[in-house]
Write a protein that holds these residues in place. Structure first.
Motif, short mmCIF file in Angstrom:
data_model
loop_
_atom_site.label_atom_id
_atom_site.label_comp_id
_atom_site.label_asym_id
_atom_site.label_seq_id
_atom_site.Cartn_x
_atom_site.Cartn_y
_atom_site.Cartn_z
N SER A 33 4.67 2.12 11.20
CA SER A 33 3.30 2.12 10.70
C SER A 33 3.32 1.97 9.17
O SER A 33 4.26 2.41 8.50
N ALA A 34 2.27 1.35 8.66
CA ALA A 34 2.18 1.14 7.21
C ALA A 34 2.16 2.48 6.49
O ALA A 34 2.79 2.64 5.45
N ALA A 35 1.46 3.46 7.06
CA ALA A 35 1.38 4.78 6.43
C ALA A 35 2.75 5.44 6.32
O ALA A 35 3.08 6.05 5.30
N SER A 36 3.58 5.30 7.36
CA SER A 36 4.90 5.92 7.31
C SER A 36 5.81 5.22 6.30
O SER A 36 6.61 5.87 5.63
N ILE A 37 5.68 3.91 6.19
CA ILE A 37 6.48 3.16 5.22
C ILE A 37 6.11 3.56 3.80
O ILE A 37 6.97 3.80 2.95
N VAL A 38 4.80 3.63 3.55
CA VAL A 38 4.31 4.02 2.22
C VAL A 38 4.83 5.39 1.84
O VAL A 38 5.31 5.61 0.72
N GLN A 39 4.76 6.32 2.78
CA GLN A 39 5.22 7.68 2.51
C GLN A 39 6.73 7.71 2.29
O GLN A 39 7.22 8.35 1.36
N ARG A 40 7.47 7.02 3.13
CA ARG A 40 8.93 7.03 3.05
C ARG A 40 9.44 6.40 1.76
O ARG A 40 10.39 6.89 1.14
N LEU A 41 8.82 5.30 1.34
CA LEU A 41 9.30 4.57 0.17
C LEU A 41 8.63 4.97 -1.14
O LEU A 41 9.04 4.53 -2.20
N GLY A 42 7.56 5.75 -1.05
CA GLY A 42 6.89 6.19 -2.27
C GLY A 42 6.03 5.10 -2.91
O GLY A 42 5.86 5.09 -4.12
N ILE A 43 5.51 4.21 -2.09
CA ILE A 43 4.64 3.14 -2.57
C ILE A 43 3.23 3.71 -2.74
O ILE A 43 2.84 4.63 -2.03
N SER A 44 2.45 3.13 -3.65
CA SER A 44 1.15 3.70 -3.97
C SER A 44 0.12 3.60 -2.85
O SER A 44 -0.80 4.40 -2.79
N GLY A 45 0.23 2.63 -1.97
CA GLY A 45 -0.75 2.52 -0.90
C GLY A 45 -0.43 1.39 0.06
O GLY A 45 0.38 0.51 -0.23
N THR A 46 -1.10 1.42 1.21
CA THR A 46 -0.84 0.41 2.23
C THR A 46 -1.28 -0.97 1.79
O THR A 46 -0.71 -1.97 2.23
N ASN A 47 -2.30 -1.04 0.92
CA ASN A 47 -2.77 -2.36 0.48
C ASN A 47 -1.67 -3.13 -0.24
O ASN A 47 -1.55 -4.34 -0.11
#
Length: 55
Positions: A33-47
């Motif tokens: 999921s995009a949310a899990s990737i963002v959280q795991r990698l520390g990216i600012s958001g799914t957009n």
């Protein structure tokens, strides 16, 4: 009374390598999921992740 934000107090923009972007998009295409990737990698958001996918 709220504090004023000075220009030096704003965070600097982070940059990501092309390899990092490709790996993040590959995780998305693999079904994560995009949310899990963002959280795991520390990216600012799914957009941001979806913009990389379009490139």
């Amino acid at each position: 009374m709220p504090r004023k934000i000075t220009p030096s107090a704003t965070p600097e923009r982070r940059t990501y390598t092309d390899e990092f972007k490709r790996d993040a998009v590959a995780m998305l295409l693999d079904g994560h999921s995009a949310a899990s990737i963002v959280q795991r990698l520390g990216i600012s958001g799914t957009n941001l992740l979806y913009r990389w996918k379009k490139q």
